[in-house]
Enzyme design. Structure first.
Site, PDB file in Angstrom:
ATOM      1  CG  HIS A  30      -0.039   0.371   2.411  1.00  0.00           C
ATOM      2  ND1 HIS A  30       0.467  -0.762   3.182  1.00  0.00           N
ATOM      3  CD2 HIS A  30      -0.127   1.476   3.050  1.00  0.00           C
ATOM      4  CE1 HIS A  30       1.145  -0.119   4.352  1.00  0.00           C
ATOM      5  NE2 HIS A  30       0.844   1.106   4.346  1.00  0.00           N
TER       6      HIS A  30
HETATM    7  C1  UD1 Z   1      -2.014   5.779   5.832  1.00  0.00           C
HETATM    8  C2  UD1 Z   1      -0.533   6.432   6.132  1.00  0.00           C
HETATM    9  C3  UD1 Z   1       0.460   5.381   5.972  1.00  0.00           C
HETATM   10  C4  UD1 Z   1       0.148   4.016   6.822  1.00  0.00           C
HETATM   11  C5  UD1 Z   1      -1.035   3.708   6.054  1.00  0.00           C
HETATM   12  C6  UD1 Z   1      -1.801   2.284   6.967  1.00  0.00           C
HETATM   13  C7  UD1 Z   1       0.058   8.819   5.894  1.00  0.00           C
HETATM   14  C8  UD1 Z   1       0.489   9.844   4.933  1.00  0.00           C
HETATM   15  N1  UD1 Z   1      -0.023   7.445   5.308  1.00  0.00           N
HETATM   16  O1  UD1 Z   1      -1.739   5.454   4.406  1.00  0.00           O
HETATM   17  O2  UD1 Z   1       1.728   5.695   6.565  1.00  0.00           O
HETATM   18  O3  UD1 Z   1       1.338   2.965   6.484  1.00  0.00           O
HETATM   19  O4  UD1 Z   1      -2.218   4.292   6.419  1.00  0.00           O
HETATM   20  O5  UD1 Z   1      -2.326   1.583   6.194  1.00  0.00           O
HETATM   21  O6  UD1 Z   1      -0.607   9.167   7.174  1.00  0.00           O
HETATM   22  N2  UD1 Z   1      -9.209   4.554   2.095  1.00  0.00           N
HETATM   23  C9  UD1 Z   1     -10.281   3.855   2.287  1.00  0.00           C
HETATM   24  N3  UD1 Z   1     -10.759   3.705   3.354  1.00  0.00           N
HETATM   25  C10 UD1 Z   1     -10.190   3.771   4.560  1.00  0.00           C
HETATM   26  C11 UD1 Z   1      -9.000   4.624   4.583  1.00  0.00           C
HETATM   27  C12 UD1 Z   1      -8.375   4.898   3.082  1.00  0.00           C
HETATM   28  O7  UD1 Z   1     -11.084   3.681   1.114  1.00  0.00           O
HETATM   29  O8  UD1 Z   1     -10.578   3.729   5.523  1.00  0.00           O
HETATM   30  C13 UD1 Z   1      -8.503   4.875   0.558  1.00  0.00           C
HETATM   31  C14 UD1 Z   1      -9.251   6.196   0.097  1.00  0.00           C
HETATM   32  O9  UD1 Z   1      -9.119   6.356  -1.196  1.00  0.00           O
HETATM   33  C15 UD1 Z   1      -7.814   7.159   0.539  1.00  0.00           C
HETATM   34  C16 UD1 Z   1      -6.653   5.988   0.229  1.00  0.00           C
HETATM   35  O10 UD1 Z   1      -7.155   4.764   0.676  1.00  0.00           O
HETATM   36  O11 UD1 Z   1      -7.512   8.020  -0.426  1.00  0.00           O
HETATM   37  C17 UD1 Z   1      -5.442   6.331   1.121  1.00  0.00           C
HETATM   38  O12 UD1 Z   1      -5.627   6.484   2.495  1.00  0.00           O
HETATM   39  P1  UD1 Z   1      -4.820   7.380   3.315  1.00  0.00           P
HETATM   40  O13 UD1 Z   1      -5.296   7.406   4.872  1.00  0.00           O
HETATM   41  O14 UD1 Z   1      -4.566   8.881   2.764  1.00  0.00           O
HETATM   42  O15 UD1 Z   1      -3.465   6.823   3.227  1.00  0.00           O
HETATM   43  P2  UD1 Z   1      -3.102   5.368   3.354  1.00  0.00           P
HETATM   44  O16 UD1 Z   1      -2.407   4.836   2.187  1.00  0.00           O
HETATM   45  O17 UD1 Z   1      -4.133   4.511   4.009  1.00  0.00           O
HETATM   46  N1  UDP Z   2      -3.123  -6.035   8.943  1.00  0.00           N
HETATM   47  C1  UDP Z   2      -4.267  -6.501   9.050  1.00  0.00           C
HETATM   48  N2  UDP Z   2      -5.128  -7.144   8.182  1.00  0.00           N
HETATM   49  C2  UDP Z   2      -4.742  -6.941   6.828  1.00  0.00           C
HETATM   50  C3  UDP Z   2      -3.433  -6.174   6.682  1.00  0.00           C
HETATM   51  C4  UDP Z   2      -2.677  -6.104   7.541  1.00  0.00           C
HETATM   52  O1  UDP Z   2      -4.572  -6.798  10.444  1.00  0.00           O
HETATM   53  O2  UDP Z   2      -5.602  -7.404   5.872  1.00  0.00           O
HETATM   54  C5  UDP Z   2      -2.216  -5.427  10.050  1.00  0.00           C
HETATM   55  C6  UDP Z   2      -0.973  -5.916  10.344  1.00  0.00           C
HETATM   56  O3  UDP Z   2      -1.101  -7.322  11.124  1.00  0.00           O
HETATM   57  C7  UDP Z   2      -0.162  -4.916  10.711  1.00  0.00           C
HETATM   58  C8  UDP Z   2      -0.847  -3.537  10.384  1.00  0.00           C
HETATM   59  O4  UDP Z   2      -2.037  -4.062   9.597  1.00  0.00           O
HETATM   60  O5  UDP Z   2      -0.434  -5.013  12.471  1.00  0.00           O
HETATM   61  C9  UDP Z   2       0.173  -3.288   9.408  1.00  0.00           C
HETATM   62  O6  UDP Z   2      -0.691  -2.171   8.705  1.00  0.00           O
HETATM   63  P1  UDP Z   2      -0.309  -1.402   7.476  1.00  0.00           P
HETATM   64  O7  UDP Z   2       0.370  -2.262   6.361  1.00  0.00           O
HETATM   65  O8  UDP Z   2      -1.754  -0.779   6.880  1.00  0.00           O
HETATM   66  O9  UDP Z   2       0.393   0.039   7.633  1.00  0.00           O
HETATM   67  P2  UDP Z   2       2.007   0.328   8.175  1.00  0.00           P
HETATM   68  O10 UDP Z   2       2.445  -0.768   9.299  1.00  0.00           O
HETATM   69  O11 UDP Z   2       2.814   0.062   6.818  1.00  0.00           O
HETATM   70  O12 UDP Z   2       2.093   1.746   8.650  1.00  0.00           O
END
Ligand code: UD1
Ligand code: UDP
Length: 374
Positions: A222
């Site tokens: 992601h």
């Molecule tokens: C965010 C964090 C990243 C973290 C990740 C965990 C920042 C800059 N990024 O990235 O560091 O690793 O969360 O998963 O803070 N969306 C949904 N539903 C949701 C959330 C997001 O549909 O509940 C979709 C939307 O289209 C959104 C996109 O995902 O625009 C990105 O979401 P965003 O929170 O901006 O960044 P992440 O990629 O989730």
């Molecule tokens: N995770 C989860 N379900 C999923 C994928 C990830 O519960 O389908 C959990 C995973 O165990 C870990 C956390 O989500 O604890 C990691 O989140 P993510 O990869 O979104 O973010 P990052 O750690 O890169 O910030």
């Protein structure tokens, strides 16, 4: 009423006298803050949870409160998605209102998201102390939004809870005072240890997905720099599809909403890869523990595979978790298909005998104890 009597009792008996605000907003923050929430509950501390609403889809948010049996947050700002400035600004505005009203003594933030950046800035500007959980991680790649968030949060925070000695050294090198830094381990170890047994008792995801232990690969991706770029994402998927064909093993891909959106937009097909909705933490722990190998660009997944004894191939050129490379649980492969394939072959022949460098599962306890003695 009962809670306020208990808070007084603990205050008189030397436990934490201060009021805490736990700020979180995304999936990994909910998971990594859960041991701290449990610790606050166990000690009957005066605390409240503020959810920014950065993540909001059921399977990225509520599912974790349900699975981990966490109390509903006292506040939810419902900020949702947006550009960096838009999201950060909205979160700052919302947090400022709540903390001016609630007057916590310390705000705790975790990790490197926009929620962390906004929480740290909002609290420090109104002179509320900030504790940064998982401080001192560095990829030294300023093109990652997370790196900017980490650096700012570390330099503004009052308490830096570094997971390892190495993360403490990173902070010292940047001139941060040693008296502010506390090496506690990472709360992810607490979360894994607290939930693995519950997971083994309550869920059977291998059976549900018709998988056999050590006979499948697990993939998550992601990171913005991978999935928002057509060429990068294309290479990454090609590398994984090739592995799938080579070994004739299923590749399970719990797909982050950001990635799902991009795959549709770019019109990619997932040859041989089996996408599923993001799963709950209890299911995901089982998927990680039983996988032959995990491919990921997630931060938390690099740590969890290291804790669970599963080899990991990281689909990035750098990592802020170099401890995993040092112990040999993880390798950096970037997104070039040939490198992904070679890294997978190498990691599958490695012994799984490394020692987890992220602590003993008592990080939350140590963090609260530190605040108590400050
Ligand atoms: C965010 C964090 C990243 C973290 C990740 C965990 C920042 C800059 N990024 O990235 O560091 O690793 O969360 O998963 O803070 N969306 C949904 N539903 C949701 C959330 C997001 O549909 O509940 C979709 C939307 O289209 C959104 C996109 O995902 O625009 C990105 O979401 P965003 O929170 O901006 O960044 P992440 O990629 O989730
Ligand atoms: N995770 C989860 N379900 C999923 C994928 C990830 O519960 O389908 C959990 C995973 O165990 C870990 C956390 O989500 O604890 C990691 O989140 P993510 O990869 O979104 O973010 P990052 O750690 O890169 O910030």
């Amino acid at each position: 009423m009962i809670k306020s009597i208990l808070v007084q009792y603990y205050s008189l008996n030397g436990d934490l006298k201060m009021k805490l605000s736990i700020i979180l907003g995304t999936r990994p923050e909910i998971i990594k803050m859960s041991p701290l929430i449990r610790e606050c509950e166990k000690r009957n501390l005066d605390y409240f949870v503020l959810h920014t609403g950065q993540h909001y889809s059921y399977e990225m948010d509520r599912a974790f409160f349900d699975d981990l049996e966490l109390p509903k947050p006292a506040y939810n700002l419902d900020v949702g998605s947006g550009s960096h400035a838009e999201q950060t600004g909205k979160i700052m505005e919302g947090i400022e209102k709540v903390i001016i009203e609630e007057k916590p003594d310390v705000v705790l933030v975790q990790g490197d998201t926009n929620t962390v950046l906004a929480g740290t800035l909002a609290a420090s500007k109104v002179h509320i102390k900030v504790g940064h959980v998982e401080a001192g991680l560095r990829s030294y790649d300023r093109s990652m939004p997370e790196e900017i968030n980490r650096v700012v949060a570390d330099h503004v925070s009052d308490y830096l809870f570094a997971p390892t000695e190495l993360s403490k050294q990173n902070l010292l090198k940047e001139g941060i005072e040693e008296s502010k830094i506390f090496v506690t381990g990472n709360t992810i170890v607490d979360a894994v240890l607290q939930n693995l047994e519950i997971s083994n008792k309550n869920v059977d995801v291998l059976n549900d997905l018709n998988l056999k232990s050590k006979e499948y690969f697990l993939l998550t991706s992601h990171r913005a720099e991978n999935v928002d770029n057509r060429e990068q994402l294309g290479k990454l998927l090609k590398g994984i599809s090739t592995i799938q064909k080579e070994y004739s093993l299923p590749v399970v891909f719990p797909i982050h909403p950001r990635t799902e959106k991009r795959i549709k937009e770019f019109g990619f097909s997932l040859e041989g890869i089996r996408p599923i909705k993001p799963v709950g933490f209890l299911e995901f722990l089982q998927l990680e523990a039983n996988a032959r190998l995990v491919f990921t660009d997630s931060g938390g997944v690099q740590e969890e595979t290291c804790i669970l004894g599963t080899p990991c191939v990281t689909l990035r050129d750098n990592t802020e978790r170099p401890e995993t490379l040092e112990v040999g649980s993880n390798v950096l492969a970037g997104v070039e298909p040939d490198r992904i394939i070679q890294s997978a072959i190498n990691m599958m022949s490695e012994k799984r005998t490394w020692i987890n460098p992220f602590g003993d599962g008592r990080a939350a306890e140590k963090i609260i104890d530190t605040l108590r003695t400050e």
